[in-house]
Design a protein around this motif. Structure first.
Motif, PDB file in Angstrom:
ATOM      1  N   TYR A 187       0.839  -1.199   0.000  1.00  0.00           N
ATOM      2  CA  TYR A 187       0.000   0.000   0.000  1.00  0.00           C
ATOM      3  C   TYR A 187       0.873   1.248   0.000  1.00  0.00           C
ATOM      4  O   TYR A 187       0.641   2.187  -0.762  1.00  0.00           O
ATOM      5  CB  TYR A 187      -0.930  -0.029   1.217  1.00  0.00           C
ATOM      6  CG  TYR A 187      -1.800   1.189   1.364  1.00  0.00           C
ATOM      7  CD1 TYR A 187      -2.841   1.429   0.476  1.00  0.00           C
ATOM      8  CD2 TYR A 187      -1.590   2.107   2.386  1.00  0.00           C
ATOM      9  CE1 TYR A 187      -3.646   2.542   0.604  1.00  0.00           C
ATOM     10  CE2 TYR A 187      -2.389   3.216   2.535  1.00  0.00           C
ATOM     11  CZ  TYR A 187      -3.408   3.435   1.633  1.00  0.00           C
ATOM     12  OH  TYR A 187      -4.199   4.545   1.757  1.00  0.00           O
ATOM     13  N   ALA A 216     -13.193   3.686  -1.442  1.00  0.00           N
ATOM     14  CA  ALA A 216     -13.579   2.281  -1.246  1.00  0.00           C
ATOM     15  C   ALA A 216     -12.352   1.431  -0.919  1.00  0.00           C
ATOM     16  O   ALA A 216     -12.398   0.571  -0.028  1.00  0.00           O
ATOM     17  CB  ALA A 216     -14.277   1.740  -2.482  1.00  0.00           C
ATOM     18  N   LYS A 217     -11.244   1.671  -1.619  1.00  0.00           N
ATOM     19  CA  LYS A 217     -10.003   0.932  -1.327  1.00  0.00           C
ATOM     20  C   LYS A 217      -9.513   1.231   0.080  1.00  0.00           C
ATOM     21  O   LYS A 217      -9.108   0.330   0.814  1.00  0.00           O
ATOM     22  CB  LYS A 217      -8.911   1.296  -2.338  1.00  0.00           C
ATOM     23  CG  LYS A 217      -9.096   0.691  -3.688  1.00  0.00           C
ATOM     24  CD  LYS A 217      -7.959   1.089  -4.607  1.00  0.00           C
ATOM     25  CE  LYS A 217      -8.170   0.570  -6.010  1.00  0.00           C
ATOM     26  NZ  LYS A 217      -7.102   1.008  -6.924  1.00  0.00           N
ATOM     27  N   LYS A 227     -11.326   2.293   2.604  1.00  0.00           N
ATOM     28  CA  LYS A 227     -12.275   1.718   3.554  1.00  0.00           C
ATOM     29  C   LYS A 227     -12.004   0.229   3.748  1.00  0.00           C
ATOM     30  O   LYS A 227     -12.026  -0.277   4.871  1.00  0.00           O
ATOM     31  CB  LYS A 227     -13.706   1.934   3.065  1.00  0.00           C
ATOM     32  CG  LYS A 227     -14.764   1.433   4.008  1.00  0.00           C
ATOM     33  CD  LYS A 227     -16.151   1.694   3.449  1.00  0.00           C
ATOM     34  CE  LYS A 227     -17.211   1.135   4.367  1.00  0.00           C
ATOM     35  NZ  LYS A 227     -18.548   1.278   3.802  1.00  0.00           N
ATOM     36  N   GLN A 228     -11.725  -0.471   2.650  1.00  0.00           N
ATOM     37  CA  GLN A 228     -11.410  -1.899   2.733  1.00  0.00           C
ATOM     38  C   GLN A 228     -10.120  -2.124   3.524  1.00  0.00           C
ATOM     39  O   GLN A 228     -10.045  -3.045   4.338  1.00  0.00           O
ATOM     40  CB  GLN A 228     -11.275  -2.488   1.313  1.00  0.00           C
ATOM     41  CG  GLN A 228     -11.019  -3.974   1.295  1.00  0.00           C
ATOM     42  CD  GLN A 228     -12.181  -4.764   1.873  1.00  0.00           C
ATOM     43  OE1 GLN A 228     -13.335  -4.422   1.686  1.00  0.00           O
ATOM     44  NE2 GLN A 228     -11.871  -5.810   2.602  1.00  0.00           N
ATOM     45  N   GLU A 229      -9.136  -1.281   3.301  1.00  0.00           N
ATOM     46  CA  GLU A 229      -7.870  -1.389   4.033  1.00  0.00           C
ATOM     47  C   GLU A 229      -8.094  -1.170   5.537  1.00  0.00           C
ATOM     48  O   GLU A 229      -7.544  -1.896   6.368  1.00  0.00           O
ATOM     49  CB  GLU A 229      -6.886  -0.348   3.486  1.00  0.00           C
ATOM     50  CG  GLU A 229      -5.486  -0.481   3.985  1.00  0.00           C
ATOM     51  CD  GLU A 229      -4.730  -1.612   3.317  1.00  0.00           C
ATOM     52  OE1 GLU A 229      -3.786  -2.098   3.959  1.00  0.00           O
ATOM     53  OE2 GLU A 229      -5.074  -2.009   2.210  1.00  0.00           O
ATOM     54  N   GLU A 266     -10.956  -1.643   7.179  1.00  0.00           N
ATOM     55  CA  GLU A 266     -11.721  -2.786   7.697  1.00  0.00           C
ATOM     56  C   GLU A 266     -10.818  -3.991   7.925  1.00  0.00           C
ATOM     57  O   GLU A 266     -10.955  -4.690   8.936  1.00  0.00           O
ATOM     58  CB  GLU A 266     -12.857  -3.138   6.735  1.00  0.00           C
ATOM     59  CG  GLU A 266     -14.004  -2.155   6.765  1.00  0.00           C
ATOM     60  CD  GLU A 266     -15.071  -2.467   5.724  1.00  0.00           C
ATOM     61  OE1 GLU A 266     -15.010  -3.552   5.105  1.00  0.00           O
ATOM     62  OE2 GLU A 266     -15.947  -1.613   5.535  1.00  0.00           O
ATOM     63  N   ASN A 267      -9.891  -4.251   7.002  1.00  0.00           N
ATOM     64  CA  ASN A 267      -8.963  -5.367   7.186  1.00  0.00           C
ATOM     65  C   ASN A 267      -8.091  -5.166   8.425  1.00  0.00           C
ATOM     66  O   ASN A 267      -7.894  -6.101   9.213  1.00  0.00           O
ATOM     67  CB  ASN A 267      -8.074  -5.536   5.949  1.00  0.00           C
ATOM     68  CG  ASN A 267      -8.827  -6.067   4.759  1.00  0.00           C
ATOM     69  OD1 ASN A 267      -9.912  -6.611   4.894  1.00  0.00           O
ATOM     70  ND2 ASN A 267      -8.269  -5.888   3.581  1.00  0.00           N
ATOM     71  N   ARG A 318     -10.253  -5.698  11.542  1.00  0.00           N
ATOM     72  CA  ARG A 318     -10.535  -7.120  11.810  1.00  0.00           C
ATOM     73  C   ARG A 318      -9.348  -7.796  12.488  1.00  0.00           C
ATOM     74  O   ARG A 318      -9.516  -8.578  13.404  1.00  0.00           O
ATOM     75  CB  ARG A 318     -10.870  -7.865  10.508  1.00  0.00           C
ATOM     76  CG  ARG A 318     -12.289  -7.678  10.065  1.00  0.00           C
ATOM     77  CD  ARG A 318     -12.639  -8.596   8.952  1.00  0.00           C
ATOM     78  NE  ARG A 318     -11.529  -8.657   7.981  1.00  0.00           N
ATOM     79  CZ  ARG A 318     -11.400  -9.598   7.069  1.00  0.00           C
ATOM     80  NH1 ARG A 318     -12.265 -10.544   6.974  1.00  0.00           N
ATOM     81  NH2 ARG A 318     -10.387  -9.587   6.231  1.00  0.00           N
TER      82      ARG A 318
END
Length: 193
Positions: A32, A177-178, A180-182, A184-185, A188
Motif C-alpha cells: 500500500y 472504497a479501497k 475503507k477496505q484497508e 476494515e482489514n 478485523r
C-alpha cells in the motif's frame, strides 16, 4: 494456573481463518505504501513538467496580452498547489514505518480525512485556478476568430465539466472504497487481539 489454562483455551479457540498473518499484514502495508508513493511521485513529476512547459512557453513565445501572462501565472499556481499537497502526502507516506495495528488504523483514518479535504477543497481550488488560467491563456490565441474562440472555450468547458463532475467523483469513490477496505482489514486483525 487456572487462568493460564483459560487463556490458552481462548487463544486456541479464536478463529483466524480469514485474517492475514503478521508477515502478510506487513507485506500489505508495504505494498500500500509503495503503490501510494509511486503514484505521488508521478503526480509531482507531471505537475513539474506542466509548470516547466508553461514557463518555457512564456519565455519562447512573447505574449502581447496581459491576460496570457496572468493565465500562465494561474496555471503555474495550480501546479504549485498540486505539488505542495502531494509533497506533503509523499512525506507522510514515506515516514510510515512498520507499526502496530492501532497506529496503522490511525494513519489510515487520518488519510481518509485528508483524502476528503483534498476532494472537497484543494482539488477544486487547483481545478479552478487551472480553468481560469486556461481561459485567460487561450484568449490571445483565439480572440481574432470568433468561431475558433467559441469552439476552444466550448471544448474547455466540456473537458473541465467531465473532470469535475465525472472523473473526479469516480476516482474519489474508488480511492475511498479501497481505503475503507484497508481500514476494515486492519480493524478485523486488531479486534482479534
Amino acid at each position: 494456573m487456572d487462568n493460564f489454562n483459560d487463556l490458552k483455551a481462548i487463544w486456541l479457540n479464536v478463529k483466524t481463518d480469514g485474517l492475514p498473518s503478521s508477515a502478510q499484514m506487513i507485506a500489505i502495508i508495504k505494498t500500500y505504501k509503495n503503490k501510494t508513493l509511486k503514484k505521488l511521485v508521478w503526480i509531482i513529476i507531471a505537475a513539474l513538467a506542466m509548470i516547466l512547459l508553461m514557463l518555457f512557453t512564456g519565455y519562447v513565445y512573447n505574449f502581447k496580452f496581459l491576460s496570457s501572462k496572468i493565465g500562465e501565472g494561474f496555471i503555474v499556481f495550480s501546479g504549485l498547489i498540486l505539488i505542495a499537497t502531494n509533497l506533503n502526502s509523499l512525506n507522510r507516506f514515506y515516514r510510515l514505518k512498520v507499526c502496530s495495528n492501532k497506529e496503522y488504523i490511525s494513519f489510515l483514518e487520518q488519510t481518509r480525512l485528508r483524502q476528503l479535504f483534498y476532494f472537497k477543497y484543494t482539488q477544486l481550488a487547483g481545478l479552478f485556478f487551472c480553468f481560469v488560467g486556461l481561459i485567460l491563456y487561450l484568449y490571445e490565441l483565439v480572440y481574432q476568430n470568433t468561431f475558433s474562440m467559441i469552439i476552444s472555450y466550448l471544448l474547455l468547458v466540456v473537458y473541465f465539466s467531465f473532470i469535475l463532475f465525472y472523473l473526479r467523483p469516480r476516482n474519489y469513490k474508488k480511492g475511498a472504497a479501497k481505503l475503507k477496505q484497508e481500514i476494515e482489514n486492519a480493524r478485523r486483525v486488531a479486534q482479534q487481539f
